[in-house]
Design an enzyme around this catalytic site. Sequence first.
Site, PDB file in Angstrom:
ATOM      1  N   LYS A   1      16.258  16.319  -1.023  1.00 31.78           N
ATOM      2  CA  LYS A   1      16.293  14.819  -0.765  1.00 31.78           C
ATOM      3  C   LYS A   1      17.217  14.277  -1.691  1.00 31.78           C
ATOM      4  CE  LYS A   1      13.897  11.491  -2.573  1.00 31.78           C
ATOM      5  NZ  LYS A   1      14.876  10.419  -2.504  1.00 31.78           N
TER       6      LYS A   1
ATOM      7  N   CYS B   1      24.191  11.580 -17.251  1.00 28.84           N
ATOM      8  CA  CYS B   1      22.972  11.929 -18.043  1.00 28.84           C
ATOM      9  C   CYS B   1      23.350  12.269 -19.590  1.00 28.84           C
ATOM     10  CB  CYS B   1      22.093  12.968 -17.250  1.00 28.84           C
ATOM     11  SG  CYS B   1      23.216  14.522 -16.732  1.00 28.84           S
TER      12      CYS B   1
ATOM     13  N   GLU C   1      17.684   5.262 -22.904  1.00 25.54           N
ATOM     14  CA  GLU C   1      19.039   5.633 -21.804  1.00 25.54           C
ATOM     15  C   GLU C   1      19.410   4.327 -21.182  1.00 25.54           C
ATOM     16  OE1 GLU C   1      18.115   8.120 -18.689  1.00 25.54           O
ATOM     17  OE2 GLU C   1      20.080   9.350 -18.922  1.00 25.54           O
TER      18      GLU C   1
ATOM     19  N   GLU D   1      15.639  18.442 -14.665  1.00 25.22           N
ATOM     20  CA  GLU D   1      16.913  18.110 -15.361  1.00 25.22           C
ATOM     21  C   GLU D   1      16.983  16.618 -15.836  1.00 25.22           C
ATOM     22  OE1 GLU D   1      19.157  20.108 -16.548  1.00 25.22           O
ATOM     23  OE2 GLU D   1      18.820  21.852 -15.176  1.00 25.22           O
TER      24      GLU D   1
HETATM   25  P1  NAD Z   1      15.106   8.532 -10.630  1.00 30.04           P
HETATM   26  O1  NAD Z   1      14.329   9.402 -11.439  1.00 30.04           O
HETATM   27  O2  NAD Z   1      14.545   7.291 -10.486  1.00 30.04           O
HETATM   28  O3  NAD Z   1      15.092   9.320  -9.211  1.00 30.04           O
HETATM   29  C1  NAD Z   1      15.823  10.827  -8.844  1.00 30.04           C
HETATM   30  C2  NAD Z   1      15.215  11.153  -7.746  1.00 30.04           C
HETATM   31  O4  NAD Z   1      13.705  11.244  -7.345  1.00 30.04           O
HETATM   32  C3  NAD Z   1      15.462  10.114  -6.430  1.00 30.04           C
HETATM   33  O5  NAD Z   1      16.042  10.943  -5.403  1.00 30.04           O
HETATM   34  C4  NAD Z   1      14.275   9.488  -6.293  1.00 30.04           C
HETATM   35  O6  NAD Z   1      14.119   8.908  -4.789  1.00 30.04           O
HETATM   36  C5  NAD Z   1      13.187  10.567  -6.607  1.00 30.04           C
HETATM   37  N1  NAD Z   1      11.804   9.935  -6.987  1.00 30.04           N
HETATM   38  C6  NAD Z   1      11.560   8.796  -7.520  1.00 30.04           C
HETATM   39  N2  NAD Z   1      10.263   8.934  -7.666  1.00 30.04           N
HETATM   40  C7  NAD Z   1       9.690  10.011  -7.296  1.00 30.04           C
HETATM   41  C8  NAD Z   1       8.610  10.412  -7.224  1.00 30.04           C
HETATM   42  N3  NAD Z   1       7.377   9.805  -8.055  1.00 30.04           N
HETATM   43  N4  NAD Z   1       8.189  11.830  -7.080  1.00 30.04           N
HETATM   44  C9  NAD Z   1       9.376  12.532  -6.505  1.00 30.04           C
HETATM   45  N5  NAD Z   1      10.452  11.815  -6.229  1.00 30.04           N
HETATM   46  C10 NAD Z   1      10.811  10.657  -6.850  1.00 30.04           C
HETATM   47  O7  NAD Z   1      16.527   8.810 -11.247  1.00 30.04           O
HETATM   48  P2  NAD Z   1      17.823   7.916 -10.817  1.00 30.04           P
HETATM   49  O8  NAD Z   1      17.719   6.800 -11.427  1.00 30.04           O
HETATM   50  O9  NAD Z   1      18.243   8.380  -9.495  1.00 30.04           O
HETATM   51  O10 NAD Z   1      18.970   8.858 -11.654  1.00 30.04           O
HETATM   52  C11 NAD Z   1      19.142   8.653 -13.058  1.00 30.04           C
HETATM   53  C12 NAD Z   1      18.453   9.486 -13.956  1.00 30.04           C
HETATM   54  O11 NAD Z   1      18.811  11.038 -13.696  1.00 30.04           O
HETATM   55  C13 NAD Z   1      18.811   9.249 -15.473  1.00 30.04           C
HETATM   56  O12 NAD Z   1      17.649   9.234 -16.424  1.00 30.04           O
HETATM   57  C14 NAD Z   1      19.727  10.392 -15.777  1.00 30.04           C
HETATM   58  O13 NAD Z   1      19.835  10.843 -17.020  1.00 30.04           O
HETATM   59  C15 NAD Z   1      19.239  11.628 -14.957  1.00 30.04           C
HETATM   60  N6  NAD Z   1      19.933  12.624 -14.599  1.00 30.04           N
HETATM   61  C16 NAD Z   1      19.935  13.944 -15.218  1.00 30.04           C
HETATM   62  C17 NAD Z   1      20.671  15.114 -15.065  1.00 30.04           C
HETATM   63  C18 NAD Z   1      20.749  16.319 -15.937  1.00 30.04           C
HETATM   64  O14 NAD Z   1      21.139  17.040 -15.301  1.00 30.04           O
HETATM   65  N7  NAD Z   1      19.958  16.264 -16.915  1.00 30.04           N
HETATM   66  C19 NAD Z   1      21.702  14.860 -14.255  1.00 30.04           C
HETATM   67  C20 NAD Z   1      21.999  13.558 -13.609  1.00 30.04           C
HETATM   68  C21 NAD Z   1      21.150  12.507 -13.888  1.00 30.04           C
END
Ligand code: NAD
Length: 830
Positions: A192, A300, A397, A266
């Site tokens: 997804k 991230c 963050e 991650e």
């Molecule tokens: P997010 O956690 O809001 O969403 C990530 C994904 O999870 C989306 O597809 C979202 O629809 C889904 N999601 C949201 N709530 C959910 C739930 N309850 N259950 C299952 N899925 C759910 O994050 P974001 O705002 O899309 O991305 C930013 C974050 O991602 C930042 O914290 C960043 O640091 C992190 N990130 C980490 C890495 C890494 O490799 N460590 C890489 C890229 C981004």
Amino acid sequence: MTVKDYFTSLAYAPAPESGSTAAAWLDAHKRKFDLFINGRWQAPKSGNYLTTTNPANTQKIAEVADANAADVDSAVKAARAAFASWSKLSGHARARYLYAIAREIQKHSRLFAVLESLDNGKSIRESRDIDIPLVARHFYHNAGWAQLMETELRDYQPVGVVGQVIPWNFPLLMLSWKIAPALAMGNTVVLKPAPHTPLTALLFAEICAEVVLPAGVVNIVTGGDEAGAAITSHPDFDKIAFTGSTGVGRIIRRVTAGTGKRLSLELGGKSPFIVFEDADLDSAVEGVVDAIWFNQGQVCCAGSRLLIQENIAPRFLAKLKRRMSTLRVGDSLDKTVDMGPVVAPVQYETIDRLVKLGLAEGAEIFQADTGLPTGGCYYPPTLLTNVQPSSTVVQEEIFGPVLVAMTFRTPAEAVELGNNTRFGLAASIWSENINLAMETARKIKAGSVWVNCTNLFDAASGFGGYRESGFGREGGKEGLYEYVRPASEARPRPELPPKDDAAYKAWGKAKPAIPLTPTPLPLEGEGLNGTTKKSPSLLVGEGASLPTLDRTAKLFIGGKQKRPDGAYSKSVMSHDGKHLLGVIADGNRKDIRDAVSAARSAENGWAYRTGHNRAQILYFIAENLSARAEEFARRIDSLTGGGLDSARREVELSIERLFIYAAYADKYGGTIQETELRGITVALTEPIGVVGLVCPDESPLLAMISLIAPAIGRGNSVVVVPSEKYPLVATDFYQVLETSDLPAGVVNIVTGDRDSLTKTLADHDDVDAIWYFGSALGSYFVENLSAANMKRTWVSYGIARDWSDPHHGAGEEFLRESTQVKNIWIPMGE
Ligand code: NAD
């Protein structure tokens, strides 16, 4: 204009990238996309669609299906059906598919880059030159691993059907990090994308169809957070791989707890960017630009906390501000811009809110007057100074183009400030002094450390976090283990009682110890500690015997025998219940806390010893155990009633286990990763820190040593909760430890009520990992409670192991669980 005029003005001419091919592709789909399930486009069962917009102008680009739980279920079924044949394909056949995908991505690279920039807002320069080439590289690299699986991962099998949920900041790159290794190892997937950025995943689905990837191997399910939750809670996935925020990661850890699903997370970061006084300051300024203004800071591992040595801070900040004023912010499809818009209005508001909070907490702000286009989600490059280590903007963050800067005086202070965060994703260190840079790299707790460089990624190097930045790695050989399980292990399918069962409420509550033997024991026969009791008539006169000297086993904390905080004791009976074999201390929460703090104090000294030195100590433990082998065998036999021969074998195997991990103490330190960097990328396998070990009842000595030896052999300090049924083997064992030169605090042993001690360990924020070999319900609680500080967990879901079998009781799995990989990138050249 004269040449001189051009030189003095140095104005940029517009250099727009054409969006016409992307527009034609979108139009061909009538700007409306369904779900890609089982190799076909399928309308969502909900009938709902989401809108995706261009953050550069907030205009609608297209509509995409909003999947619901029924759609996710169809996708899981398709992936399950496909798994049967995909997992049986030869590695070579899978390599051919991955290679074909890589070629297609290269062929359509410009279309991918333009779509990515339109949907996400990142500059075309970045999507064209960084994201998409890296995507292709991941598929090529993993085509190689598919080919090599049969030789390099011979003893492993695919995990099964994998649910993957990704964020919006590197949409296609995150897809490739997830799908390429999963397919290479023979898994099938349901992925997804994030709701803000679904388009390149949909183009990728078309590529899968183009290369005639068997139906159901890759399923792309677009949708919102509910669709994500439908994936992470679906019972038929064998593994969940998630990239996103730590908050959502925590929810997923809890949702998957106790299910037997594998999980990799991650998560977020707040990475330090450390500039020492002897750094090449101009290079370091360019480094800051790449660290925090790359992808508008929505990275991230962004170097979002600038730590500058105090004496160069004014000069460095002046240079940085000058450079900030030359950054160009503009439309993502303009080839000359450094920064595009942030992904969506909601992200803009989050950034703005946090910056305002920073100002309210006393920060000073610098924003260069670079000029921002109107009408899009443009946030200027921002620098906050006059902040404290505890300021919200320093700890949280922000995920935007906002840098916070602080100073330090000494290298020790730089490390302390660098590690003063709950995250541990990355760090960037700038110094011309190789000793200083490498020493700092070693001490910073993070999965990636860049020396005199920043934000470098490659398929050959693992990426992932320490602490609350998550667990698991993506990339490199270490990343493959997230998608395989040992060939001899079936997928655990633990059966938990219903949630309203009394067992849930009772778990973890300390049971009162039974201090004395309930019925009088025979007065003759075996007594305390195996001594022989005499009848009362012999207690007077000549030949009288006195009561044996009390040897109540104590706790072993910080290298000392310690009475339990609660001052309660528990009797331990022989296997037939006829004899009192001993009395042990009934440890409580306070004892666990003391043990954790002793382990934490020992951690650094122990981890920094050489592997050779740790090996010597393990050999010494083996030697001392061997000297008392017969005594231990008799003890095991009297406790378990398994027979003396079997007990002797258990002791011998325990000695062998100590030898195995003494051998590995200097042979599992890491590798050189063959990345595209001109330089060296070193994968160090570092200890995790403080590890709680909850031992099973079966093979009480062997199992305990099989857990302690790899953990301490690789430099961790441990808190051991031994078998509750047979704790005397552990209390005898600390006497062996006391004579083996083991530094105080490296091994701590707390006997008592196993569930309540486990709960305290799992709840404890200063424990970095917990291994639990016990019931399915206990495994559920350990995984669930560990979400609070994202400690790593290794649990048995109530499945007993044959500890005497070297495939189950020893080996690589134990070493991997004892370590985490840190990749240090060191460029070469002048
Ligand atoms: P997010 O956690 O809001 O969403 C990530 C994904 O999870 C989306 O597809 C979202 O629809 C889904 N999601 C949201 N709530 C959910 C739930 N309850 N259950 C299952 N899925 C759910 O994050 P974001 O705002 O899309 O991305 C930013 C974050 O991602 C930042 O914290 C960043 O640091 C992190 N990130 C980490 C890495 C890494 O490799 N460590 C890489 C890229 C981004």
